[in-house]
Design a protein around this motif. Structure first.
Motif, short mmCIF file in Angstrom:
data_model
loop_
_atom_site.label_atom_id
_atom_site.label_comp_id
_atom_site.label_asym_id
_atom_site.label_seq_id
_atom_site.Cartn_x
_atom_site.Cartn_y
_atom_site.Cartn_z
N HIS A 96 0.85 -1.46 -0.07
CA HIS A 96 -0.44 -0.23 -0.04
C HIS A 96 0.86 1.10 -0.16
O HIS A 96 0.46 2.13 -0.40
CB HIS A 96 -0.92 -0.33 1.61
CG HIS A 96 -2.01 -1.12 1.21
ND1 HIS A 96 -3.43 -1.54 2.20
CD2 HIS A 96 -1.98 -2.08 0.22
CE1 HIS A 96 -3.93 -1.99 2.06
NE2 HIS A 96 -3.61 -2.50 0.52
N GLN A 97 2.64 1.26 0.09
CA GLN A 97 3.35 2.00 0.63
C GLN A 97 3.55 2.63 -0.72
O GLN A 97 4.13 1.38 -1.38
CB GLN A 97 3.84 2.16 1.07
CG GLN A 97 5.22 3.24 1.92
CD GLN A 97 5.80 3.07 2.95
OE1 GLN A 97 6.06 4.51 2.91
NE2 GLN A 97 5.13 2.26 3.61
N PHE A 113 -1.63 6.98 1.12
CA PHE A 113 -0.74 6.27 2.31
C PHE A 113 -0.24 6.96 2.94
O PHE A 113 -0.93 8.09 3.16
CB PHE A 113 0.29 5.70 2.24
CG PHE A 113 0.95 4.43 2.75
CD1 PHE A 113 -0.12 3.28 3.72
CD2 PHE A 113 2.40 4.75 3.61
CE1 PHE A 113 0.29 2.33 4.14
CE2 PHE A 113 2.25 3.48 4.84
CZ PHE A 113 2.06 2.53 4.51
#
Length: 476
Positions: free
Chosen positions: A194-195, A272
């Motif tokens: 997700h980052q 993020f």
């Protein structure tokens, strides 16, 4: 003897702190722990030896908080449902992270201890959301803006508001950054991806986090330390892009080239959180807690890795890549979103399916490797900051409200930063909030803050919010 009441004692911050404090003759520990905590047996052994006392409950049990709060001189409140569990159990995350904090505040007030007990609340860098380059330098007072679908960030944001507006004489909110701990290599969830690879984060080690809390307990801190929000970071030597951080982690298990075990398209393009801090030295100036760089942490954790993790790198990159692909395909990662045609997640983290499909391979992908002083963009907070917070006057507050697209409805200001006034937000919500929460903390409307469905509308009316929203919007 000081009584220290600790919640979240068995977590990545709490456990190193407990090991430091147990057995000290000038500290009596009261640990609130769930019977399901994996380290509860160790705590029970410590209790049998008379090194601490345990209350087996959770922060959602209001009755269980009465006695420990009554006895406490200082409360270290770390208990939380964190991501990725918070993403899967959002209602539980809100119950523990927000309502649990409210329960502690209620227990303090019910016993009339607002002027005596000291409360240390652990907030999160996630409260300010996406801060990719070129907005990767930040400070307390920048707009709060949790990423879409980030229940953990939203719960921490709302809980921090409760703490700051509680009326306590002694409180701090510590916006914790990413914690470096040995369990990171054991994460088997799509949150790994997700980052964004070019995301910037000023990390801190688990041991330095424990240093920080131990020093709050030990030091005779001045009054000006309290009633503040601080960014927690390890300083210059802990500032890494996510690509650099992944390189560091995987080298510890013998993977020298991470491009052989993962693909750029597995990683989000935005949505993020993380930043390098302009102001993390402020907390260091009070507490002197930094002892480890990111490289120091990597050396320490390499010596203590479980044998199974060490062996995973000995068989070459192919099995590792298969494992990483499996995580992204089955555990809430990008490949799963593509397979399930989860348009909401793809739009949030990539902008669109088209943007995802256009992500280049490693042969043309360019990583961000460093940042220069000239790259710092310092956001405006909407008033003359040269005055300092204590110098803010009524006209400044009107400017602050206007910069946020709203209005100050109160007709006067007595100089008390933490006494609530009346405001109106750009969407017409009327609310009470202290000048300190707004000017110092970056909060504004309790309905709109963290309401990602209204981010477009808020940005259209709020130059303050627009600074961190429009430049980082992903292409649809």
């Amino acid at each position: 003897m000081r009584n220290v009441f600790i919640t979240g004692a068995t977590g990545n911050m709490g456990w190193p702190l407990i090991k430091r404090l147990v057995g000290r003759q000038d500290i009596r520990l009261i640990v609130l722990a769930s019977p399901k905590d994996r380290r509860i047996e160790t705590l029970q052994e410590m209790s049998r030896k008379g090194q601490l006392s345990i209350v087996c409950a959770d922060v959602c049990d209001r009755d269980a908080l009465c006695e420990p709060v009554r006895e406490a001189d200082i409360i270290i409140h770390m208990a939380a449902v964190v991501s990725p569990a918070a993403d899967k159990l959002p209602e539980l995350a809100m119950e523990v992270n927000l309502n649990g904090t409210k329960n502690i505040l209620s227990a303090i007030k019910d016993q009339g201890r607002e002027a005596s007990v000291k409360l240390v609340f652990i907030g999160s860098v996630a409260e300010t959301g996406d801060r990719r380059p070129p907005l990767h330098w930040g400070r307390v007072g920048d707009p709060v803006k949790p990423a879409m679908f980030d229940t953990y960030a939203l719960s921490k944001l709302r809980a921090e508001r409760e703490v700051a507006e509680s009326g306590l004489e002694f409180w701090v909110s510590l916006r914790q950054t990413g914690i470096m701990h040995k369990g990171l290599l054991s994460v088997r969830d799509g949150i790994i991806f997700h980052q964004p690879l070019n995301n910037c984060m000023e990390w801190i080690s688990d041991e330095d986090s424990a240093n920080m809390l131990e020093h709050i307990i030990d030091y005779d801190l001045p009054k000006e330390f309290w009633k503040h929000i601080y960014n927690v970071g390890g300083g210059e030597t802990c500032r890494l892009t996510y690509y650099e951080f992944m390189e560091m982690l995987y080298r510890s298990i013998g993977i020298r080239d991470i491009i052989k075990v993962m693909e750029p398209s597995w990683f989000a393009l935005g949505n993020f959180h993380g930043q390098y801090y302009l102001d993390s030295d402020i907390l260091e100036g009070f507490l002197h807690f930094r002892s480890e760089s990111a490289k120091d942490f990597a050396k320490r954790v390499r010596r203590k890795l479980p044998i199974g993790i060490k062996l995973s790198g000995m068989f070459g990159p192919s099995p590792v890549k298969r494992g990483m692909s499996s995580i992204s395909s089955n555990k809430g990662g990008s490949l799963q979103w593509m397979r399930k045609k989860d348009g909401a997640k793809i739009d949030a983290f990539y902008g669109s399916m088209g943007s995802l499909q256009l992500i280049p391979g490693w042969e043309t992908w360019i990583p961000v490797r460093s940042t220069r002083e000239s790259e710092k963009i310092i956001l405006s907070h909407g008033y003359d900051e040269g005055k300092g917070l204590e110098g803010i006057d009524f006209n400044d507050l009107k400017e602050i409200a206007d910069f946020r697209g709203g209005r100050l409805l109160s007709e006067g200001y007595d100089g008390d930063l933490w006494r609530k006034l009346n405001w109106e937000c750009p969407l017409g919500h009327r609310f009470e909030a202290s000048p300190g929460l707004i000017a110092h903390g970056g909060h504004f409307c309790p309905v709109c803050d963290g309401n990602w469905e209204e981010y477009d509308s808020i940005s259209a009316s709020s130059p303050f919010f627009r600074q961190v929203y429009e430049p980082l919007k992903l292409n649809k």
